[in-house]
Motif scaffolding. Structure first.
Motif: not given
Lengths: 78, 321
Positions: A1-5, A28-36, A56-60, A69-73
């Motif tokens: 799971m990706k940790r996204i802030k 994309l069926g990817i599990e994420v944990d989004i925190e604002k 994402i996972d501690g990296k800006v 959108a392509v960048a997010v993917e």
């Protein structure tokens, strides 16, 4: 799971960015944990001055403006 | 170059809708159609072009440049950077803290915050297109001057003591260097994204501005402003500034209103003072800045700008009147 802030003081662009990432991840069926992250000190701690920023996972990976959108993917797959 | 928009408006108002050019409605509709098409075409073109150039100037880079510039030149540089940096008021707080944390003096930081909403590429290009070089140059030079003088005064008065204490405690992390796609395609994509974002943010203001401009243009009697707020009324300028303080519109949205007011014979100084007051000071922006500035500093900030804009108004009315 990706940790996204998503870094930002709660402005419209930050909300849009968080939604964009959530939608893409679902597609994309990817599990994420989004925190604002809205605390200025915390945002600055990441070295980000222009919001929204994305961590994402501690990296800006992004600062300033709504990401493409392509960048997010790419981040989600990477 | 812009005649095509006039012809389009002629066609829509007089042929398609069958209005007469002599009626108030016909006049207002014509103004609205011409300005909507012209302004949106210009807006998209300008924002795209600047967006492509902007891939070369990030806020992180700006911070480094400002921190490494001597105090005197830094004021001028901050004014120019304010003019070319995209400014979303939601980024004001992190930018403010980021600049102070990098050792940029308080005055220089405030110069940036004053010029940024007031002078920007969208305003400049639209002023040139709709009102000509002379007014644009006046607006640019005075906007810069107010920003730079404001910064110098804030510095001279030692206003750092009115910055919220927590700001000084924040330590910024290693500045994130986000990889920018430097290929032509990457820059073009960024430009397109900027169009979506900036036009998405300002279109409503522009539309409301054009609507107000069209209403003024079509329905206010030709001598109304000249009679009540003309050059011989000494209270017109301070009144325009006071009205503008709580209101907010971005510079792009203000320009159609400015165009209509000038068309009604309002003096240039009075109109520019109103435009500066509406774009540079507003209730929402003061609320955002309250997060980092204590009340005395905010009050000083608003009062200084109000006095400066009144001065600008009188000056131009005297020179050009």
């Amino acid at each position: 799971m990706k940790r996204i802030k998503v870094l930002g003081s709660g402005c419209a662009n930050c909300v849009t960015t968080a939604k964009l990432i959530a939608t893409k991840a679902k597609d994309l069926g990817i599990e994420v944990d989004i925190e604002k992250v809205t605390d200025v000190a915390a945002i600055m701690g990441y070295g980000v001055m222009s919001t929204p920023g994305v961590v994402i996972d501690g990296k800006v990976v992004h600062a300033g403006g709504i990401p493409a959108a392509v960048a997010v993917e790419r981040w989600l797959r990477g | 170059m812009f005649a095509v928009f006039t012809r389009l408006a002629d066609w829509v108002a007089f042929t398609l809708l069958g209005l007469s050019a002599d009626t108030k409605l016909g006049d207002a509709v014509h103004f609205f159609v011409e300005d909507v098409t012209k302004i949106f075409v210009l807006l998209v073109a300008i924002v795209f072009a600047i967006g492509v150039l902007r891939t070369m100037l990030t806020p992180e880079r700006m911070r480094r440049t400002l921190a490494g510039t001597r105090r005197g030149p830094a004021y001028v540089l901050a004014g120019f950077l304010g003019a070319v940096t995209p400014f979303c008021s939601c980024s004001a707080v992190p930018l403010f803290i980021g600049l102070l944390e990098a050792g940029v003096p308080m005055g220089v930081t405030m110069t940036f915050l004053i010029t940024s909403p007031m002078v920007n590429e969208v305003a400049v290009v639209m002023l040139v297109a709709l009102l000509g070089w002379k007014i644009t140059a006046l607006y640019f030079v005075t906007g810069m001057t107010v920003g730079i003088v404001g910064g110098l005064v804030i510095d001279a008065l030692g206003m750092e003591r009115f910055v919220e204490d927590y700001v000084w405690k924040i330590r910024m992390g290693e500045v994130a260097e986000v990889a920018v796609d430097r290929s032509l395609r990457g820059r073009v994509a960024f430009g397109a994204a900027q169009v979506r974002e900036i036009v998405g943010r300002v279109w409503l203001y522009v539309l409301i501005g054009i609507g107000i401009g069209a209403g003024l243009h079509g329905y206010v009697p030709q001598d109304f402003f000249a009679r009540h707020a003309g050059p011989d009324n000494p209270f017109a300028v301070p009144f325009a500034v006071l009205v503008g303080i709580p209101l907010y519109s971005n510079a792009a949205g203000m320009i159609p209103v400015v165009e209509a007011l000038l068309g009604k014979g309002l003096p240039v100084g009075t109109v520019l003072a109103l435009m500066m007051s509406i774009t540079a000071i507003s209730a929402p922006e003061l609320m955002i800045l309250r997060k980092v500035l204590k009340v005395p500093m905010l009050a000083f900030f608003a009062a200084f700008l109000a006095v400066a804009f009144v001065g600008v108004g009188y000056l131009f009315n005297a020179i050009l009147g």
